[in-house]
Each structure stands twice: as C-alpha cells, then as structure tokens.
Motif scaffolding. Structure first.
Motif, short mmCIF file in Angstrom:
data_model
loop_
_atom_site.label_atom_id
_atom_site.label_comp_id
_atom_site.label_asym_id
_atom_site.label_seq_id
_atom_site.Cartn_x
_atom_site.Cartn_y
_atom_site.Cartn_z
N ASN A 167 -10.77 -35.83 80.60
CA ASN A 167 -11.97 -35.51 81.37
C ASN A 167 -11.64 -35.13 82.81
O ASN A 167 -12.43 -35.40 83.72
CB ASN A 167 -12.95 -36.70 81.33
N VAL A 184 -14.83 -34.61 85.03
CA VAL A 184 -16.01 -34.33 84.20
C VAL A 184 -16.48 -35.63 83.55
O VAL A 184 -15.72 -36.27 82.82
CB VAL A 184 -15.68 -33.27 83.13
N GLY A 186 -19.84 -37.93 81.61
CA GLY A 186 -21.01 -37.74 80.75
C GLY A 186 -22.12 -38.70 81.15
O GLY A 186 -21.87 -39.75 81.76
N GLU A 219 -20.97 -32.88 85.64
CA GLU A 219 -21.50 -33.52 84.43
C GLU A 219 -21.29 -32.64 83.20
O GLU A 219 -21.57 -31.44 83.22
CB GLU A 219 -23.00 -33.82 84.62
N GLN A 220 -20.79 -33.26 82.13
CA GLN A 220 -20.65 -32.56 80.86
C GLN A 220 -22.06 -32.39 80.26
O GLN A 220 -22.92 -33.25 80.46
CB GLN A 220 -19.79 -33.40 79.91
N SER A 221 -22.29 -31.31 79.54
CA SER A 221 -23.65 -31.10 79.02
C SER A 221 -23.92 -32.06 77.87
O SER A 221 -23.03 -32.39 77.08
CB SER A 221 -23.84 -29.65 78.57
N ALA A 224 -23.16 -30.51 74.52
CA ALA A 224 -21.75 -30.50 74.08
C ALA A 224 -21.38 -31.85 73.45
O ALA A 224 -20.78 -31.91 72.38
CB ALA A 224 -20.84 -30.19 75.26
N HIS A 231 -14.90 -35.51 74.39
CA HIS A 231 -14.14 -35.39 75.65
C HIS A 231 -14.36 -33.98 76.18
O HIS A 231 -14.56 -33.04 75.40
CB HIS A 231 -12.64 -35.58 75.43
N ASN A 232 -14.23 -33.80 77.50
CA ASN A 232 -14.35 -32.46 78.07
C ASN A 232 -13.29 -31.51 77.52
O ASN A 232 -13.53 -30.31 77.37
CB ASN A 232 -14.26 -32.55 79.60
N ALA A 249 -20.46 -25.92 78.14
CA ALA A 249 -19.64 -27.12 78.38
C ALA A 249 -20.27 -28.05 79.44
O ALA A 249 -20.16 -29.26 79.34
CB ALA A 249 -18.24 -26.71 78.82
N PHE A 250 -20.92 -27.46 80.45
CA PHE A 250 -21.33 -28.25 81.61
C PHE A 250 -22.85 -28.28 81.76
O PHE A 250 -23.54 -27.33 81.39
CB PHE A 250 -20.68 -27.67 82.88
N LYS A 253 -23.73 -25.39 85.09
CA LYS A 253 -22.52 -24.58 85.31
C LYS A 253 -22.64 -23.72 86.55
O LYS A 253 -21.64 -23.44 87.21
CB LYS A 253 -22.18 -23.76 84.07
#
Ligand code: SUG
Length: 420
Positions: A167, A184, A186, A219-221, A224, A231-232, A249-250, A253
């Motif tokens: 991440n 990154v 979550g 922040e990871q979306s 996703a 994991h990122n 991904a995000f 973004k």
C-alpha cells in the motif's frame, strides 16, 4: 557500489497451502480446500528471481518462517495437535512468502536522517498474517543491521492495520533522487475489510522522517476493494517517474493526480481505462501486480507480470497497444507463479523492493544464479510435493516441513541467527 533497486523475494515455504484464509481475496476464496504444490510453488518463485537476475536486476531473498508457529499457538494456550482447524491453518500458513507485505521502505534520499528506514508491517487485519511480524522483524534486523545505513522500526501498534509496501508507492526522477512517497489507505470496501488504515500510514511517514511536502496519503476506492483489490498493488504500481494504475484504483484520482504532478512535475501517469479493462479483468489477471522495473541497459522499463495477464484477451490487447506506443514501458515479461497466484499473490506480491546500496546489506540475503541453484536443489529434495488442507495437522507432514526449514536455514548459514 551504488544505490539501486534490489528486490527481496520471499522463498515460498514448505507449508504453502490453500486454506481460504483471506476474506476479500477472491483467489484465496476460490481455491479454498484445493491441493497445493509447495515444491512447484517454491521452484516457480526461484525461476522468477532467476529471470530478474538475467534482466540485470539485483536480487535478494527472505526466508520462509518456522511453521507451525508454535510461539503464537502457545500464546493462544494451545498447540498444533489441539488447535481448532482455522487456528491450526493460520499457524501453518506460508503467507510470509508475499514479501510486499513484509515492511514499508523509505530510501535514504527521502528521509530526514539520510538513512533508509524500514517499518515491519503488523498485518493485524488477517489472523493468519498477524503473527508474521516477529519472524519478519528478526530477518530485517539481520539483513539491514548496518545502523549507519538503515533504521529498522517495530510495527505500528494495533488496531491500526498496516500491510507494508503493498500500500505504498514511491515515485522519483530516478531511484537515487529524493522522491514522493504515496501511502494508499482504505476506508470502506463493501463486504470486504479495508486492511490499510490511514493512522498506520501517517505513523510510518512520521517515524521515517519524511518531508510532508513530498508525502501523499491517498484513499483507495471502495469499488476496487469491493471488487477484490485487497491491496493497492492489485490495481496500481509505480517505478521511478511512472505510475501505472487502473482508472478506478483511487477514491479521488483527480486530486491525487494533481497533487502528484505538483510534487513531481516529471511524473508520467499511465492509466488503464475501465472501458478497455474492467476492474474484474484487472483483478483476475493481476495485470497491475507486476514488477515495473527499469532495465539496466538503458532500454526503458519492463513489466514482469503473471502469465494470467497474457491469457486475459482484453488485458493483453491493451498491453500490446501500449508497448506499440513506445512510451516508458517497453517490454512485457510474463512469468509463471501460478501456485502463488491461486492464493492471490502475483509477481509484485512476492517481492519487497528496497532502494539501497547492496554493499550495506548482509550478503546472506543476496543471491546470484549459483545460490539459486543450491536453494532449488534443497527445495527439490525436501519441500512436500502436495498438501491438502485437511492434512495440516499430520505429524509426518509437520516433521517434513520443519526439516525443510532447518536444511535451508543451515545452508544459508543463518541457523546461528534465526531459531525456530
Ligand atoms: O494477504 N493471501 C495473501 C496474498 C497477499 C498478496 N500480497 C500483495 N498483494 N502484496 C493475502 O491475502 C491466502 C492464504 C490462504 O488463504 O491460505 C493469503 O494470505
């Protein structure tokens, strides 16, 4: 020698099995209860390392962990014979093979004291991974014991989940220059847990002495994570000035890309649109769980990616088109790591990238082809051919797993430093 990228791969341990332990990891759930092949798995991992050495890259190793993890079982007041099946499976897991989850690394050029900082990941979200860190930390403290060059940190305290380099991304004009570190985390993931917490990411950035102006928390979306990107590094990867990521991904973004461009104007963002490759195809093929590496011959970058990417038509088509465009990523190198992939671990999961001078590292953790040959021979002789999850308590299997570990550690001259 000089500062360069060194990839430390986890040697796949003799207890590698499919127990379905990872909620949110679709491959782990799909293959739960299946028969694993530890010997083939470890040989696949070693071949990947060999391929990378042949590309001119510097290669390191981490050892498998002692299994069953008796120390952990003792703390739980039980042992391998008496533990409930899910506890026994957690104590037997070979999950430390995914070295991307071992630690977070900040190279010397990013830190206030000019040393490379490493924080061992606590992995608290998944029970079978939560007991990895003491044995990982023991190896980090040996491999990176030169305190003039390295600072090795204890894990971030629970309950703040930290999954290590999986991440974390670092972008820089070149490896040796000051970079931008991207953490990154979550927040939500539908039915699945967000394993990396922002509190852990911020703690690591502070402890590593990073410059806040060159540190981003992204922040990871939720989409996703809900689609299986636990994991990122399942939806994005970075190398030097290139970010290679899925469109979804995000969480935000636009802000992330703008902040990244402001902090590193030379950044090149290679984004794969959902219209070309769906999140589902990206996660099934592990297209982003690639090692994005700079080829030493000045020939641009290569993506070392799983053969599953080649077998997913939408993914391969997009990749071939990208290569034809003659951008920074010039070469595709598919590798067979199917045994690891069946538990949700692709080429990038199997390695921890450290940017440092190899001369500062304990040479027992660095390998060339001859050392890989020796390790492969031990694997071929000792590692079990196959394991069914219901066999995990079998005393003969356990004796064999223990013998495999002792033989390897002895061969690598680490038995004086690492004890069961
Ligand atoms: O944490 N699988 C690992 C895979 C880790 C992949 N790492 C990165 N993306 N960097 C995990 O989910 C499966 C174990 C089992 O089900 O037996 C497992 O732990």
């Amino acid at each position: 020698m000089s500062v360069r990228e060194i990839n430390f791969d986890g040697i796949i341990g003799p207890s590698h099995n499919y127990a379905g332990l990872s909620l949110g990891n679709l491959a782990s759930a799909r293959n739960a209860g299946g028969v694993s092949h530890p010997r083939a798995a470890a040989l696949q991992g070693l071949e990947k390392m060999r391929g990378n050495i042949r590309l001119g890259l510097t290669q390191g190793i981490f050892l498998p962990q002692w299994r069953p993890d008796v120390a952990w079982l003792t703390k739980l007041g039980t042992d391998v014979g008496n533990a409930e099946p899910h506890i026994r499976a957690a104590a037997m897991s070979a999950s430390s093979m995914w070295a991307a989850n071992a630690a977070t690394i900040s190279p010397a050029s990013d830190t206030a004291d000019g040393r490379t900082h490493l924080t061992v990941a606590n992995l608290v979200t998944m029970p079978h991974r939560s007991h990895e860190w003491p044995q990982t930390l023991a190896q980090l403290r040996i491999a990176f014991s030169d305190s003039r060059a390295f600072a090795v940190h204890d894990p971030v305290p629970a309950p703040f989940g930290d999954e290590g380099a999986a991440n974390h991304m670092r972008l820089a004009q070149s490896h040796g220059e000051a970079g931008v570190e991207v953490f990154v985390y979550g927040r939500a993931g539908g039915a699945f847990p967000a394993r990396q917490h922002v509190e852990a990411s911020k703690a690591i950035a502070r402890n590593h002495g990073l410059d806040p102006a060159r540190t981003l928390f992204v922040e990871q979306s939720e989409a996703a994570i809900a689609a299986g990107a636990f994991h990122n590094d399942v939806v994005a990867v970075a190398n030097e000035h290139v970010l290679f990521a899925h469109e979804q991904a995000f969480a935000d973004k636009a802000t992330f890309y703008a902040d990244l461009r402001a902090a590193l104007p030379c950044v090149e963002i290679v984004e794969v649109p959902a219209s070309a490759v769906s999140l589902s195809d990206a996660i099934k093929s592990y297209l982003f769980n690639a090692q994005l590496v700079t080829l030493p011959d000045g020939d641009g970058m290569a993506l070392i990616l799983p053969t599953e990417a080649q077998e997913t038509p939408a993914v391969w088509q997009w990749l071939e088109q990208m290569i034809a465009g003659n951008g920074s990523i010039r070469r595709l190198v598919p590798v067979d790591v199917r045994q690891s992939m069946a538990n949700g671990g692709g080429p990038a999961c199997l390695r921890l990238r450290v940017v440092a001078d190899p001369a500062d590292i304990d040479p027992r953790f660095l390998v060339d082809e001859a050392r890989l040959d020796d390790i492969a021979q031990i694997v071929s002789q000792y590692w079990p051919l196959s394991i069914e999850p219901q066999d995990l308590g079998d005393t003969r299997l356990i004796a064999r797993i223990e013998q495999s570990w002792l033989t390897l550690v002895d061969h690598l001259q680490l038995s004086g430093d690492l004890s069961p």
